[in-house]
Design a protein around this motif. Sequence first.
Motif, short mmCIF file in Angstrom:
data_model
loop_
_atom_site.label_atom_id
_atom_site.label_comp_id
_atom_site.label_asym_id
_atom_site.label_seq_id
_atom_site.Cartn_x
_atom_site.Cartn_y
_atom_site.Cartn_z
N ASN A 147 0.63 -1.31 0.10
CA ASN A 147 -0.06 -0.06 -0.02
C ASN A 147 0.89 1.28 -0.05
OD1 ASN A 147 -2.40 -1.03 -0.10
ND2 ASN A 147 -2.50 -1.35 2.11
N LEU A 148 1.84 1.31 0.81
CA LEU A 148 2.69 2.55 0.78
C LEU A 148 3.32 2.77 -0.52
CD1 LEU A 148 4.24 4.95 2.47
CD2 LEU A 148 5.80 3.29 3.01
N CYS A 149 4.16 1.62 -1.09
CA CYS A 149 4.83 1.79 -2.14
C CYS A 149 3.91 2.25 -3.46
CB CYS A 149 5.15 0.58 -2.72
SG CYS A 149 6.34 -0.34 -1.51
N VAL A 150 2.45 1.67 -3.48
CA VAL A 150 1.40 2.20 -4.52
C VAL A 150 1.20 3.73 -4.48
CG1 VAL A 150 -0.73 1.68 -5.46
CG2 VAL A 150 0.96 -0.30 -4.92
N THR A 151 1.09 4.02 -3.03
CA THR A 151 0.74 5.13 -2.83
C THR A 151 1.81 6.21 -3.45
OG1 THR A 151 -0.71 4.70 -0.86
CG2 THR A 151 0.04 6.86 -1.02
N LEU A 152 3.06 5.84 -3.19
CA LEU A 152 4.03 6.61 -3.68
C LEU A 152 4.16 6.66 -5.16
CD1 LEU A 152 6.96 8.15 -3.64
CD2 LEU A 152 8.04 5.83 -3.59
N VAL A 153 4.05 5.52 -5.74
CA VAL A 153 3.65 5.65 -7.34
C VAL A 153 2.62 6.54 -7.76
CG1 VAL A 153 3.23 4.05 -9.35
CG2 VAL A 153 4.75 3.43 -7.54
N GLU B 196 3.12 9.41 -10.25
CA GLU B 196 2.45 9.55 -11.29
C GLU B 196 1.59 10.94 -11.65
OE1 GLU B 196 0.70 4.97 -12.08
OE2 GLU B 196 -0.56 6.27 -10.78
N THR B 197 1.06 11.24 -10.58
CA THR B 197 0.25 12.72 -10.72
C THR B 197 1.11 13.89 -10.90
OG1 THR B 197 -1.43 11.99 -9.07
CG2 THR B 197 -1.37 14.20 -9.39
N LEU B 198 2.54 13.95 -10.20
CA LEU B 198 3.40 14.92 -10.46
C LEU B 198 4.19 14.87 -11.95
CD1 LEU B 198 5.17 14.63 -6.80
CD2 LEU B 198 3.64 16.31 -7.80
N ASP B 199 4.49 13.70 -12.18
CA ASP B 199 5.22 13.38 -13.46
C ASP B 199 4.47 13.28 -14.67
OD1 ASP B 199 7.93 13.03 -14.60
OD2 ASP B 199 7.29 10.86 -14.60
N GLN B 200 3.32 12.38 -14.70
CA GLN B 200 2.53 12.23 -15.72
C GLN B 200 3.38 11.38 -16.95
OE1 GLN B 200 0.37 15.56 -16.90
NE2 GLN B 200 -0.77 15.61 -14.98
N GLY B 201 4.36 10.68 -16.37
CA GLY B 201 5.06 9.59 -17.37
C GLY B 201 6.25 10.22 -18.15
N LYS B 202 6.61 11.74 -17.74
CA LYS B 202 7.49 12.21 -18.50
C LYS B 202 8.95 11.97 -18.03
CE LYS B 202 4.88 16.27 -18.85
NZ LYS B 202 4.13 17.10 -17.69
N ILE B 203 9.35 11.62 -16.73
CA ILE B 203 10.56 10.99 -16.39
C ILE B 203 10.54 9.67 -16.00
CG2 ILE B 203 12.27 11.48 -14.66
CD1 ILE B 203 11.31 14.20 -14.12
N PHE B 204 9.42 8.99 -15.51
CA PHE B 204 9.27 7.79 -14.93
C PHE B 204 8.30 6.73 -15.63
CE2 PHE B 204 10.29 10.74 -11.26
CZ PHE B 204 11.48 10.44 -11.16
N ARG B 205 8.79 5.69 -15.70
CA ARG B 205 8.03 4.54 -15.97
C ARG B 205 7.99 3.44 -14.76
NH1 ARG B 205 4.62 5.57 -20.23
NH2 ARG B 205 5.90 7.04 -21.61
N TYR B 206 6.84 2.96 -14.68
CA TYR B 206 6.80 2.16 -13.32
C TYR B 206 6.44 0.68 -13.60
CZ TYR B 206 5.93 6.92 -11.81
OH TYR B 206 6.03 8.22 -11.89
N ILE B 207 7.15 -0.39 -12.99
CA ILE B 207 7.06 -1.55 -13.04
C ILE B 207 7.05 -2.28 -11.68
CG2 ILE B 207 8.32 -3.83 -14.06
CD1 ILE B 207 10.13 -0.88 -15.32
N GLY C 163 13.82 11.77 -5.55
CA GLY C 163 13.58 13.37 -5.13
C GLY C 163 14.23 14.34 -5.84
N ARG C 164 15.49 13.90 -6.09
CA ARG C 164 16.39 14.83 -6.78
C ARG C 164 16.15 15.00 -8.43
NH1 ARG C 164 20.22 15.05 -10.27
NH2 ARG C 164 20.47 12.90 -11.00
N LEU C 165 15.51 14.03 -8.81
CA LEU C 165 14.93 14.18 -10.40
C LEU C 165 13.65 15.09 -10.28
CD1 LEU C 165 15.55 10.63 -11.47
CD2 LEU C 165 16.69 12.70 -12.43
N LEU C 166 12.69 15.34 -9.22
CA LEU C 166 11.61 16.06 -9.26
C LEU C 166 12.05 17.35 -9.44
CD1 LEU C 166 9.54 13.96 -6.77
CD2 LEU C 166 9.19 13.94 -9.34
#
Length: 134
Positions: free
Chosen positions: A12-18, A22-33, A77-80
């Motif tokens: 639950n914690l990990c998914v909340t972070l993802v 997702e909301t902050l980045d909208q797929g511009k920097i990160f892809r999630y697996i 965090g550094r990439l945001l």
Amino acid sequence: MNYYFIYDGNCNLCVTLVQLLETLDQGKIFRYIPMQDEQTIAQWLITSEDCQQGMMLIDANMPDRRWQGSNAAEEIGRLLPLGSIFVDAYRALPGAKWAGDRFYAQIRDNRYTLFGKRPSTYQSAYCVDDNCRS
């Protein structure tokens, strides 16, 4: 997209972070697996056992460049936007890295007890092949 973020899709914690990323980045920097996607993570020679050491961040352009656990959290965090200000301040505090590493390990090792386990694995809309949600 520049980075692959491997997370525990049942935590639950990990998914909340993802979901926050997702909301902050909208797929511009990160892809999630999710680490439960053993077929996908195997392409980087990552095993389920490797994933038990914590979340992972992989540079998509240089897959040998990777971070795990609290180091991955710091790099994310550094990439945001403006994140490097906070990460640099954290790293400058004497003992903060040592304490952060231990805090991360405690959360990692007790994540299901502390935050619960999802009934099914979370699949992000921003995955490696853009075709991961059913």
